[in-house]
Design an enzyme around this catalytic site. Structure first.
Site, PDB file in Angstrom:
ATOM      1  N   GLY A  25       0.835  -1.197   0.000  1.00  0.00           N
ATOM      2  CA  GLY A  25       0.000   0.000   0.000  1.00  0.00           C
ATOM      3  C   GLY A  25       0.869   1.246   0.000  1.00  0.00           C
ATOM      4  N   TYR A  26       0.555   2.168  -0.913  1.00  0.00           N
ATOM      5  CA  TYR A  26       1.320   3.418  -0.981  1.00  0.00           C
ATOM      6  C   TYR A  26       0.399   4.642  -0.891  1.00  0.00           C
ATOM      7  CZ  TYR A  26      -0.409   3.311  -5.762  1.00  0.00           C
ATOM      8  OH  TYR A  26      -1.237   3.260  -6.871  1.00  0.00           O
ATOM      9  N   SER A  28      -4.128   5.166  -0.069  1.00  0.00           N
ATOM     10  CA  SER A  28      -5.141   4.982   0.977  1.00  0.00           C
ATOM     11  C   SER A  28      -4.951   3.684   1.754  1.00  0.00           C
ATOM     12  CB  SER A  28      -6.545   5.027   0.368  1.00  0.00           C
ATOM     13  OG  SER A  28      -6.694   3.994  -0.575  1.00  0.00           O
ATOM     14  N   GLU A  99     -11.130  -0.001  -5.775  1.00  0.00           N
ATOM     15  CA  GLU A  99     -10.126   0.743  -6.540  1.00  0.00           C
ATOM     16  C   GLU A  99     -10.313   0.537  -8.034  1.00  0.00           C
ATOM     17  OE1 GLU A  99      -8.633   2.786  -4.864  1.00  0.00           O
ATOM     18  OE2 GLU A  99      -8.674   1.979  -2.842  1.00  0.00           O
TER      19      GLU A  99
HETATM   20  C1  BEZ Z   1      -2.590   1.998  -2.249  1.00  0.00           C
HETATM   21  O1  BEZ Z   1      -2.762   2.549  -1.196  1.00  0.00           O
HETATM   22  O2  BEZ Z   1      -1.597   1.315  -2.447  1.00  0.00           O
HETATM   23  C2  BEZ Z   1      -3.557   2.135  -3.331  1.00  0.00           C
HETATM   24  C3  BEZ Z   1      -3.534   3.253  -4.063  1.00  0.00           C
HETATM   25  C4  BEZ Z   1      -4.428   3.372  -5.073  1.00  0.00           C
HETATM   26  C5  BEZ Z   1      -5.339   2.374  -5.339  1.00  0.00           C
HETATM   27  C6  BEZ Z   1      -5.333   1.268  -4.569  1.00  0.00           C
HETATM   28  C7  BEZ Z   1      -4.432   1.130  -3.580  1.00  0.00           C
END
Ligand code: BEZ
Length: 184
Positions: A25-26, A28, A99
């Site tokens: 996760g990068y 949300s 997503e």
């Molecule tokens: C995430 O937090 O890695 C993430 C970002 C965008 C879409 C889905 C997940």
């Protein structure tokens, strides 16, 4: 513009037969953890930078006034810090729906902050997806985020929550922190 990527993501077979998958996760996923996980570990991925270049027409904005949310862009030599979650494969189905606006699953190498590495997944919105907004001056990106609201709430909360979560992880992200300063 919206593109529903749910069906495309369900066609991904890379981890078929695995009981557990690492998900990095990068965005949300660092601060909005509304899914079950077996373990989580701070981690990074190499050769990527986090950018607020993806439009959000469904969560943090509307089709008429999209917000901006995080995606990753290839950036040789860069390191993107985030949080890795060890999950069972069933967890992906609701995340594919959450997503779905342009994000596709992609396989990457994860580097855990405390030691080893593993193969894992990211959700990536590339520049060829219909909701991609791309680069703009930081002031313009911040102003768009300041204005935008959607069904999941204010776009500024997404950004400020992410900045706070990165500070708690004690990692630097000049793009995110520069935007957060403009919005604070
Ligand atoms: C995430 O937090 O890695 C993430 C970002 C965008 C879409 C889905 C997940």
């Amino acid at each position: 513009m919206a593109l529903d990527t749910t069906a495309l993501n369900r066609q991904m077979t890379h981890f078929d037969g695995h009981d557990e998958i690492w998900l990095f996760g990068y965005g949300s996923l660092i601060w909005k953890v509304d899914f079950a996980y077996l373990e989580r570990r701070p981690a990074s991925i190499h050769g990527w930078s986090r950018r607020f270049w993806q439009g959000s027409h469904d969560h943090r904005g509307t089709p008429e006034a999209p917000g901006r949310v995080a995606t990753l862009v290839r950036d040789p030599g860069a390191v993107c810090h985030g949080m890795a979650y060890r999950i069972t494969p069933e967890v992906l189905a609701p995340l594919d729906v959450r997503e779905k606006n342009g994000y596709l699953r992609e396989v990457v190498a994860l580097h855990f902050t405390d030691s080893d590495s593993a193969e894992g997944l990211i959700y990536l919105a590339t520049e060829d997806n219909a909701a991609f907004l791309g680069d703009a001056p930081l002031d313009a990106i911040a102003a768009q985020i300041a204005r935008a609201h959607g069904p999941s709430g204010a776009n500024r909360d997404y950004l400020l929550n992410l900045a706070e979560a990165l500070r708690a992880l004690r990692v630097e992200d000049s793009h995110v922190f520069a935007l957060a300063r403009r919005l604070a």
